[in-house]
Design an enzyme around this catalytic site. Structure first.
Site, PDB file in Angstrom:
ATOM      1  N   ARG A 140       0.819  -1.210   0.000  1.00 47.41           N
ATOM      2  CA  ARG A 140       0.000   0.000   0.000  1.00 47.41           C
ATOM      3  C   ARG A 140       0.855   1.263   0.000  1.00 47.41           C
ATOM      4  O   ARG A 140       0.462   2.286  -0.549  1.00 47.41           O
ATOM      5  CB  ARG A 140      -0.921  -0.001   1.226  1.00 47.41           C
ATOM      6  CG  ARG A 140      -2.080  -0.964   1.135  1.00 47.41           C
ATOM      7  CD  ARG A 140      -2.990  -0.842   2.335  1.00 47.41           C
ATOM      8  NE  ARG A 140      -2.299  -1.199   3.587  1.00 47.41           N
ATOM      9  CZ  ARG A 140      -2.840  -1.096   4.800  1.00 47.41           C
ATOM     10  NH1 ARG A 140      -4.071  -0.627   4.930  1.00 47.41           N
ATOM     11  NH2 ARG A 140      -2.171  -1.457   5.871  1.00 47.41           N
ATOM     12  N   VAL A 148      -3.374 -20.828  10.900  1.00 48.81           N
ATOM     13  CA  VAL A 148      -3.695 -21.317  12.242  1.00 48.81           C
ATOM     14  C   VAL A 148      -2.412 -21.678  12.973  1.00 48.81           C
ATOM     15  O   VAL A 148      -1.627 -22.498  12.495  1.00 48.81           O
ATOM     16  CB  VAL A 148      -4.619 -22.554  12.188  1.00 48.81           C
ATOM     17  CG1 VAL A 148      -4.927 -23.040  13.601  1.00 48.81           C
ATOM     18  CG2 VAL A 148      -5.896 -22.252  11.435  1.00 48.81           C
ATOM     19  N   LYS A 202      -9.967 -19.493  13.580  1.00 46.46           N
ATOM     20  CA  LYS A 202      -9.101 -20.672  13.547  1.00 46.46           C
ATOM     21  C   LYS A 202      -9.877 -21.945  13.889  1.00 46.46           C
ATOM     22  O   LYS A 202      -9.637 -23.003  13.302  1.00 46.46           O
ATOM     23  CB  LYS A 202      -7.931 -20.468  14.515  1.00 46.46           C
ATOM     24  CG  LYS A 202      -7.020 -19.318  14.109  1.00 46.46           C
ATOM     25  CD  LYS A 202      -6.010 -18.968  15.191  1.00 46.46           C
ATOM     26  CE  LYS A 202      -5.134 -17.809  14.763  1.00 46.46           C
ATOM     27  NZ  LYS A 202      -4.201 -17.379  15.836  1.00 46.46           N
TER      28      LYS A 202
END
Length: 430
Positions: A48, A134, A207
């Site tokens: 960005r 996760v 998760k």
């Protein structure tokens, strides 16, 4: 024989994790090439803020046009570490449509739209890997969907957020209150300026959805996961836990029903016995306990966040996807054949620890016990202390459904002798 033409990698995002991915790709380039069977080349980095100095990255590779990067057609693998739902979802879909496989660390997107993304990947014959989504560096996704593919997983119980574990561990070990422990976590960089996603359980819930879907071969979305944060946990709760030989953790729990006909997924604080392996997980570490028919009990432990640990998981996926690319194969996709429904939280059966403020006079315990009996909730132990007309009554139940416990508590609040319900906490890990 090693292929000399490199596999081209596009990196979406170059923050804490993305910069570590780029660094490892560069410093371990020779080893990675040997492991893959071809060199890999960083072909573009979408960011960005292009003016920011990014050490070790050729400024000529940096672009703000992520869409053009994934549409190039010569990109073999797109690594997405920007997070969030959009533009990540559109960029990943576009990458598949233009011939690239994808490695992602985006738990929120995968928990919400994993099935749709898998469908697009399959439609175009590409890979979607997400080990880093996760538990950071801990190998967990691949063992569940590959190593345990021949087994029947019945339960996944884990600490999957390092920030909350640090806070609760500090409260346990020092007697600190919640705010004091949160302030220390923030000062040390474990907690964000806005810690809501962590302390209210949103991160862990995403998760849990991913883990439940893989473990039970069923589609589990973020909206299916019961979520309860840990901001109301107090020093008094830890004192009660210690009296029971327990500690308190924010747990992600995914279970198959006893009859095998449904699953549940939930995130909430819970007391667990000090003898349980998860009780000894300290600081910002993560650990996941897996129970299955054939392999029994397995525990996966390690750093669950941070730039380098998460990048390690990303690179592991990148190597696997590149190998597949060279062989013309794809790895395992979505496995949702079981299509088990997700049961509501009211059906969940567990033990409960209830702390009541009551009047210190004869007959109170009998009244309370009667309410529990009327709602079909069996009491395991009771402890009462008090003086000067006020008392504390701690009740630990045998296993009961969440719905029956809710009815019990509602009835208790109506008793004149019950001044208030100080706390209610589930007891797990028996």
């Amino acid at each position: 024989m090693m292929r000399t033409r490199p596999l081209k990698v596009a990196l979406l995002g170059c923050g804490v994790v993305g910069s570590e991915v780029a660094r490892i790709m560069t410093t371990h380039a020779d080893d990675l090439a040997q492991r893959i069977g071809a060199p890999i080349e960083l072909a573009g980095v979408a960011v960005r803020r292009p003016s920011k100095v990014r050490e070790g990255i050729d400024p000529g590779l940096v672009t703000t046009d992520a869409t053009a990067l994934v549409k190039r057609g010569d990109i073999d693998v797109v690594v997405e570490v920007i997070g969030g739902i959009e533009p990540a979802r559109t960029l990943i879909t576009t990458a598949f449509e233009h011939g690239a496989s994808v490695v992602s660390a985006n738990k929120a997107l995968l928990a919400q739209d994993g099935a749709a993304l898998h469908a697009v990947a399959e439609q175009h014959g590409k890979d979607l890997y997400y080990e880093a989504a996760v538990a950071g560096a801990i190998p967990l996704i691949r063992p569940l969907r590959e190593s345990l593919a021949g087994d029947k997983v019945n339960r996944v119980l884990g600490i999957v957020n390092g920030t909350t574990n640090f806070i609760l561990d500090k409260m346990d070990s020092t007697g600190a209150g919640y705010q004091e422990a949160l302030d220390e976590a923030t000062a040390l960089g474990y907690a964000e300026a806005d810690p809501t996603a962590d302390v209210e359980g949103f991160d862990a819930a995403a998760k849990a959805a991913i883990l439940a879907g893989i473990a039970f071969h069923s589609r589990v979305r973020l909206d299916d996961v019961y979520r309860e944060g840990m901001t109301e946990v107090t020093a008094a709760d830890f004192a009660s836990a210690k009296n029971m030989g327990c500690t308190i953790k924010l747990l992600a729990i995914c279970e198959r029903a006893d009859d095998g006909g449904s699953v549940t997924a939930r995130v909430h604080p819970a007391m667990i016995p000090l003898t349980h392996p998860l009780a000894s997980v300290r600081g910002a570490y993560n650990a996941v306990f897996v129970e299955s028919d054939a392999s029994g009990q397995l525990m996966f432990y390690g750093p669950g966040a941070g730039g380098a640990p998460t990048a390690s998981a990303v690179l592991g996926d990148l190597v696997a996807v590149c190998r597949n690319r060279l062989s013309g194969a794809t790895g395992p996709g979505e496995s949702a054949y079981a299509a088990l429904p997700v049961s509501p939280m009211g059906d969940v059966v567990t033990r409960y620890h209830i702390s009541l403020d009551v009047a210190d006079k004869p007959g109170v315990l009998a009244q309370v016990a009667t309410v529990f009996a009327e709602h079909g909730v069996s009491i395991d132990t009771v402890r009462q202390t008090g003086k000067d007309g006020e008392a504390s009554l701690v009740v630990v139940t045998h296993r009961a459904s969440d719905a029956s416990l809710s009815g019990t508590v509602e009835a208790l609040r109506k008793l004149d002798t019950v001044r208030g319900v100080a706390s209610i906490m589930r007891v797990e890990g028996e």
